[in-house]
Design an enzyme around this catalytic site. Structure first.
Site, PDB file in Angstrom:
ATOM      1  N   ALA A   3       0.824  -1.198   0.117  1.00 24.24           N
ATOM      2  CA  ALA A   3      -0.147   0.033   0.060  1.00 24.24           C
ATOM      3  C   ALA A   3       0.722   1.151  -0.065  1.00 24.24           C
ATOM      4  O   ALA A   3       0.390   2.266  -0.512  1.00 24.24           O
ATOM      5  CB  ALA A   3      -0.878  -0.087   1.431  1.00 24.24           C
ATOM      6  N   CYS A   4       2.030   1.277   0.587  1.00 27.79           N
ATOM      7  CA  CYS A   4       2.898   2.514   0.733  1.00 27.79           C
ATOM      8  C   CYS A   4       4.240   2.212   0.097  1.00 27.79           C
ATOM      9  O   CYS A   4       5.150   1.309   0.480  1.00 27.79           O
ATOM     10  CB  CYS A   4       2.838   2.721   2.112  1.00 27.79           C
ATOM     11  SG  CYS A   4       4.060   4.203   2.572  1.00 27.79           S
ATOM     12  N   GLY A   5       4.766   3.322  -0.650  1.00 24.19           N
ATOM     13  CA  GLY A   5       5.998   3.340  -1.273  1.00 24.19           C
ATOM     14  C   GLY A   5       6.913   3.639  -0.463  1.00 24.19           C
ATOM     15  O   GLY A   5       8.168   3.580  -0.985  1.00 24.19           O
ATOM     16  N   VAL A   6       6.964   4.557   0.666  1.00 23.59           N
ATOM     17  CA  VAL A   6       7.905   5.197   1.253  1.00 23.59           C
ATOM     18  C   VAL A   6       7.864   4.525   2.960  1.00 23.59           C
ATOM     19  O   VAL A   6       8.528   4.897   3.572  1.00 23.59           O
ATOM     20  CB  VAL A   6       7.501   6.984   1.715  1.00 23.59           C
ATOM     21  CG1 VAL A   6       7.493   7.471   0.242  1.00 23.59           C
ATOM     22  CG2 VAL A   6       6.395   6.867   2.040  1.00 23.59           C
ATOM     23  N   CYS A   7       7.357   3.453   3.211  1.00 28.59           N
ATOM     24  CA  CYS A   7       7.562   2.837   4.210  1.00 28.59           C
ATOM     25  C   CYS A   7       8.898   2.400   4.564  1.00 28.59           C
ATOM     26  O   CYS A   7       9.689   2.041   3.598  1.00 28.59           O
ATOM     27  CB  CYS A   7       6.787   1.494   4.306  1.00 28.59           C
ATOM     28  SG  CYS A   7       4.882   1.900   4.364  1.00 28.59           S
TER      29      CYS A   7
END
Length: 275
Positions: free
Chosen positions: A124-128
């Site tokens: 869901a998140c590309g900067v985790c």
């Protein structure tokens, strides 16, 4: 394929469901999008392969995903080779879930503690995994696009053109898509994934592995224009980002600062330009 060899996972799996409607309950077969982890390892001369990222993804185009992710992280602009890992200690079900990317020379910057072995991301998140706001905002930047940008009528047509390439979505309804297009609306590459950022990684990786530049007039995404997608568009060097959904305040700020043309709420009837 030998009986004890792992079967390479596909992008969808079958399942049995019960559909509840006003006319009653109906049992039928359905398709689910596959979601499995992918571990990306990085190696270069004099350095053994090391884990730099783990993400949840839809199997397929794994080499592209790994390559695109490295480009978007500013670690490289080209790769020497990509292969599934063959470590003897890998369980059979892990055989196609670990990819090693080999570079001709050390990466452009040290992967460092931002990508330590424990780092992982969701679909869901590309900067985790970024350990500070400053690190997240320090987006790698390619040379800004200086070519032609799509006209408004082309922008409005792009979600429909992207949809035409979404075969997995047609079967499951459960994946995002990203596509690279020319200013005239010609599709160069379209990829799908359960993670919207993974789909963009696959697009860039496809171009790099084919020996082409990932920079082009427009990147089209099937969802919202979140910060992480703007970040990847800037790292790839595209001229504009067209999203079906809305942008965020931070994505607009980053696009404006970087000279990226950003469109949201795009359909055949209208689009909104934010930068």
């Amino acid at each position: 394929m030998t009986p004890d060899r792992a079967r390479r996972p596909g992008p969808t799996v079958r399942t049995r469901v019960h559909e509840l409607t006003p006319t009653g309950e109906h049992a039928r077969e359905d398709r689910l999008v596959t979601e499995e982890p992918l571990e990306i390892r990085l190696a270069w001369p004099g350095a053994p392969a090391r884990r730099v990222w783990v993400t949840m993804r839809t199997p397929g185009h794994d080499f592209e995903l790994a390559t695109g992710w490295l480009v978007h992280e500013g670690l490289t602009r080209s790769v020497k080779g990509v292969a599934y890992c063959t470590d003897a200690d890998l369980a059979p079900e892990q055989e196609f879930n670990v990819v090693t990317v080999t570079l001709d020379s050390p990466p452009l910057h040290d992967p460092g503690h931002r990508h330590v072995a424990e780092s992982s991301g969701s679909s869901a998140c590309g900067v985790c995994g970024k350990d500070s706001v400053a690190a997240a905002l320090a987006a790698p930047r390619a040379v800004p696009w200086s070519g032609e940008l799509p006209a408004p009528d082309v922008v409005r047509s792009l979600p429909g053109l992207l949809r035409a390439g979404q075969a997995v979505f047609s079967r499951t309804g459960g994946v995002h898509a990203a596509g690279l297009f020319t200013a005239a609306g010609e599709a160069l590459v379209v990829r799908e994934d359960v993670g919207r950022h993974n789909a963009v990684d696959k697009v860039t990786g496809a171009r790099v592995l084919a020996g082409d530049s990932p920079a082009e007039a427009v990147l089209v995404v099937s969802g919202r224009a979140g910060f992480e997608l703007v970040q990847k568009a800037i790292a790839a060097g595209v001229g504009s980002l067209v999203a079906v959904g809305a942008p965020t305040s931070l994505s607009v700020a980053l696009a404006r600062e970087s000279g990226l043309a950003l469109f949201g709420f795009t359909s055949g009837e209208r689009c909104v330009r934010y930068t």
